[in-house]
Motif scaffolding. Structure first.
Motif, PDB file in Angstrom:
ATOM      1  N   ASN A 610       0.838  -1.199   0.000  1.00 11.56           N
ATOM      2  CA  ASN A 610       0.000   0.000   0.000  1.00 11.56           C
ATOM      3  C   ASN A 610       0.871   1.245   0.000  1.00 11.56           C
ATOM      4  N   VAL A 611       0.613   2.132  -0.947  1.00 12.96           N
ATOM      5  CA  VAL A 611       1.295   3.431  -1.000  1.00 12.96           C
ATOM      6  C   VAL A 611       0.253   4.499  -1.253  1.00 12.96           C
ATOM      7  N   LYS A 612       0.546   5.681  -0.817  1.00 13.12           N
ATOM      8  CA  LYS A 612      -0.349   6.812  -0.990  1.00 13.12           C
ATOM      9  C   LYS A 612       0.126   7.683  -2.148  1.00 13.12           C
ATOM     10  N   PHE A 613      -0.785   8.523  -2.577  1.00 13.40           N
ATOM     11  CA  PHE A 613      -0.455   9.505  -3.611  1.00 13.40           C
ATOM     12  C   PHE A 613       0.510  10.535  -3.016  1.00 13.40           C
ATOM     13  N   PRO A 614       1.565  10.965  -3.705  1.00 10.81           N
ATOM     14  CA  PRO A 614       1.881  10.768  -5.129  1.00 10.81           C
ATOM     15  C   PRO A 614       2.811   9.591  -5.425  1.00 10.81           C
ATOM     16  N   LEU A 615       3.239   8.827  -4.364  1.00  6.84           N
ATOM     17  CA  LEU A 615       4.108   7.685  -4.633  1.00  6.84           C
ATOM     18  C   LEU A 615       3.417   6.642  -5.489  1.00  6.84           C
ATOM     19  N   SER A 616       2.080   6.642  -5.470  1.00  5.45           N
ATOM     20  CA  SER A 616       1.349   5.676  -6.291  1.00  5.45           C
ATOM     21  C   SER A 616       1.530   5.929  -7.781  1.00  5.45           C
TER      22      SER A 616
END
Length: 848
Positions: A610-616
């Motif tokens: 699971n990663v959050k924006f903006p790393l996604s």
């Protein structure tokens, strides 16, 4: 009031065209008196008291201001004549010809001058009238009103008059264009163009006022002087007229093409009639469906208008007047376009209400789609160029409008001005980068504050420097956000640790802890329990971001899923034309139907991250899918290795170690079982070592080196995806032929390990039979069962050898007897990355 003209005398024309001195004095005196009376009336209306009185009367009649009640408009010299000229009956036909025919040249000149001042404002005169074929209802107003001169006019006057008359056509056409293109549907660029043309028309109207003043006051004013003053204007208005004709013709062509496409083809209609499809009701339904699904024609607006102006300026670059006129119009019309471009590249906001800019936004794609999207929709398709082009020429976005003509320019905002064609990707990326920062809730500040306040134009080199600086600033800001603030490199290292290190202690610990759970069917396994076991296995590890790692259960087996994808779309990043053959794919499907068994949890187990924006944007679902494929590949290898190792431990017990001299066949069978197990274990260990140390680790080091030198966000995304694609290819997961052979061998090894207890039971039975001395009746079945595994394993070994022929390597030498020339040729081929694996597996054949 028109000048006095003598009527034709009864009894026919005079033979001599000249007038008597008395008649000539009377006519000229009348013309002079008319001029003086008009000048006096103009002076009267200049009186402040009279003007105030008239304005009071107008306010008393109407409480609302109107354009018609404007004093300056009503008292304009030419407009004041319209009512008077309309009240005078015009002579037509033969009578008009007779009037000019009986007048001397100077009187004809005076009358034609009077008419020309009407015509130059688009008003029909007495002797210069509308073209006979002109119809206000049918003719296109954007083509202007055509005027013709009466035939009996003197030839010298006719020549000058016919040179001046086109000004009326130009003026009426340009005025109609300004009026029609000022609607909102035509966009801001057309509005700016119309404003610039309107300014030019003001100069033209000022010239007409000056010419009329000279006509009313100067006895020396002549047709030759009129031509002298309007000659430069004729060329200027003709240039504008040609421009608006091209813009209007483009609209007409688009409308006609859409209408012609809707017309039915006679041959098609005949075929439909023969097939029973020619009913009126059916045609009506199909027509309604076509109307509802067809797109409305796109107006000439935005970048297309700028392109038309620029192309005309380049075509007529040898004409200084044309370059100046079109350059002025291009600069003025490009102001709103450049302003939209400036806002996009400095703030990441797309303010394009009329779809004129070449950048398009797909509003239905939001950052929330990154959590479930496996195709990078957000980054690839949220903001795109309207012409469909991308940095990679192999792929184009959909939704591109068709060109105006075959091979012609694109309509509306999809047409990128030639001056910006080479910069389109940079200002697209600059806005995309800043938009990502804005989506994170970070306020975007322009780096070049002074530059953004400067006025930029389409032809100014400062515009290109501005785009370059905006792109550099946006790219640097987003890179700093990803690499420093969001810790991208540590995130990627954690991904490598969890997904790639199959020999790490946490994975071995997880397999040991979840051994019982992983033997269950995939549909009945408890994900919560597996997640807790994963957390327990990570407890003693120095694992960063371990809270983002989650257990997941796939819906299909790894090799089945990969083969299905390859059979549909060729290969996943591999060589073209390596899809599964139809016959082999059909056999595989039939075999799957015959022995369809529930998939075990160990075959469906995978990890999620699971990663959050903006790393996604970087660690997207598309890239996580690649990580999962590699993880399942390594996990399966590790599981088979553990199973074969457990089998080796089992075969160190008494039934396998106890010598039996009176049963040599059992001794040979026991040795063959151990040998096959050793060969399988060696094969799995060599594959595992190759993928870990020869593929994943070197490619990761190469990725780290690239990330240390990365300069753009797109390069970062591209390097990350290339790294994963290279790993998939070198792990043999993208070639259908190698994948089928490899998967069958792995399945054979795993199935062989499942029969560990069965082989031990058979060994105990053989020992008991040898001790009893009654003979071993089941030995033939044991050999038959063992030979099935041996033949299966050896068969797929030969299949891999067979597929090596595409690399021109002899089948007998594959995996065993490699000559130097074969090795050199293989190393020089495109699959040189598999050479270490070939060397590792070369010893397995010798074990047989």
């Amino acid at each position: 009031m028109d000048p006095y003209t003598p009527r034709t005398r009864p009894g026919g024309r005079k033979k001599n065209l000249g007038l008597s001195a008395k008649e000539y004095t009377k006519i000229t005196g009348t013309i002079a008196s008319v001029r003086r009376n008009r000048q006096l009336s103009d002076d009267i209306y200049e009186d402040p008291d009279v003007r105030m009185h008239s304005s009071r009367e107008s306010r008393g009649k109407s409480h609302e201001p109107s354009f018609i009640a404007e004093t300056s408009f009503v008292r304009a010299p030419l407009n004041s004549r319209v009512g008077a000229s309309a009240s005078i009956p015009k002579t037509k036909g033969k009578a008009k010809e007779d009037v000019l025919d009986n007048l001397p040249v100077d009187i004809q000149e005076a009358l034609i001058l009077e008419d020309l001042l009407y015509v130059l404002m688009g008003i029909e005169g007495t002797y210069i009238s509308h073209h006979p074929e002109y119809s206000p209802e049918d003719d296109d107003p954007l083509k202007g009103i055509r005027f013709v001169v009466s035939s009996p006019l003197d030839s010298s006057l006719r020549d000058l008059t016919e040179r001046i008359v086109p000004l009326g056509t130009y003026y009426t056409a340009i005025s109609s264009f300004v009026e029609s293109r000022s609607h909102l549907d035509f966009g801001l660029v057309n509005h700016a163009l119309c404003a610039a043309i309107r300014d030019m028309l003001k100069d033209y109207q000022t010239l007409l006022s000056q010419l009329e003043h000279a006509f009313n006051t100067s006895p020396q004013f002549s047709l030759q002087k009129l031509w002298f003053y309007v000659h430069p204007t004729v060329h200027t208005l003709s240039l504008i007229y040609q421009l608006i004709l091209e813009l209007a013709t483009t609209d007409d062509d688009d409308a006609s093409s859409s209408s012609s496409s809707s017309e039915s083809d006679p041959e098609q209609a005949a075929r439909d009639e023969a097939l029973g499809l020619g009913g009126a009701k059916l045609k009506a339904v199909l027509s309604d469906m076509k109307k509802s699904t067809s797109d409305a024609p796109i107006n000439v607006k935005g970048g297309e208008v700028l392109t038309v102006i620029y192309e005309r300026m380049q075509t007529m670059s040898g004409d200084p007047t044309a370059v100046k006129v079109y350059g002025t119009l291009l600069t003025a019309a490009g102001v709103p376009y450049v302003e939209m471009l400036r806002v996009w590249t400095t703030t990441g906001r797309l303010e394009d209400p009329y779809e004129e800019l070449c950048v398009k936004e797909s509003k239905f794609i939001s950052k929330g789609i990154l959590e479930v999207d496996y195709t990078d929709e957000y980054w690839e398709r949220r903001y795109t160029l309207r012409d469909g082009s991308t940095l990679s020429s192999k792929r184009q976005h959909t939704g591109v409008p068709p060109p105006r003509t075959v091979g012609g320019r694109l309509p509306g905002g999809a047409c990128i001005p030639p001056l910006l064609e080479g910069w389109k990707h940079k200002f697209l990326l600059a806005g995309k980068y800043l938009n990502v920062i804005r989506e994170c809730g970070i306020e975007v500040q322009a780096d070049q504050k002074d530059l953004t306040k400067e006025s930029l134009s389409m032809e100014d080199e400062k515009l290109y420097k501005f785009i370059e600086d905006a792109y550099t600033h946006a790219n640097r800001t987003l890179l700093r956000l990803l690499l420093q603030d969001q810790q991208l490199i540590p995130r990627l290292r954690s991904l490598k640790r969890y997904f790639f290190l199959a020999s790490s202690s946490f994975l071995t610990h997880l397999l040991d802890l979840a051994h019982t759970e992983l033997k269950k069917p995939a549909k009945g396994v408890s994900i919560v329990k597996l997640q807790s076991l994963l957390d327990l296995s990570l407890t003693g590890e120095d694992a960063a971001f371990r809270e983002d790692v989650r257990v997941s259960i796939a819906s299909s087996g790894l090799y089945d899923w990969l083969l299905k994808v390859i059979s549909v779309s060729g290969v996943i990043g591999g060589e073209e034309g390596e899809g599964v053959p139809d016959e082999e794919a059909k056999k595989d499907r039939d075999r799957e139907k015959d022995d369809k068994k529930p998939m075990l949890a160990i075959d469906a187990l995978t990890l999620d991250y699971n990663v959050k924006f903006p790393l996604s944007l970087v660690i997207s679902r598309k890239t996580i899918l690649r990580y999962q494929l590699l993880f399942r590949f390594l996990l399966h290898l590790k599981h088979v290795e553990q199973s074969l190792a457990s089998m080796w431990i089992e075969q160190k017990t008494t039934p396998w170690r106890r010598p039996v001299h009176n049963h040599p066949e059992f001794e040979q069978w026991r040795l063959r079982v151990a040998l096959l197990r050793a060969r399988m274990l060696a094969f799995v260990q060599q594959i595992l070592a190759f993928t870990t140390f020869e593929v994943l680790e070197p490619n990761w080091r190469a990725l780290e080196a690239k990330l240390a030198k990365v300069t753009t966000v797109d390069q970062l995304l591209r390097d990350h995806v290339d790294f994963l694609d290279t790993c998939l290819k070198e792990c043999m997961l993208t070639s259908a032929k190698l994948l089928r052979a490899y998967s069958r061998m792995i399945v054979t090894c795993s199935t062989f390990a499942l029969y560990t207890s069965s082989f031990t039971k058979s060994a105990n039975q053989a020992l008991a039979a040898a001790e009893s001395g009654d003979g071993d009746q089941a030995m033939n079945k044991r050999w038959e069962f063992l030979k099935k595994f041996e033949s299966n394993f050896n068969h797929w070994f030969k299949v891999m050898s067979f597929h090596s022929r595409r690399f021109r390597i002899p089948a007998d030498n594959f995996l065993c007897k490699f000559h130097l020339d074969c090795v050199q040729y293989y190393a020089s081929s495109e699959n040189v990355s598999l050479l270490p694996l070939v060397v590792r597996l070369s010893s397995i054949k010798a074990m047989s």
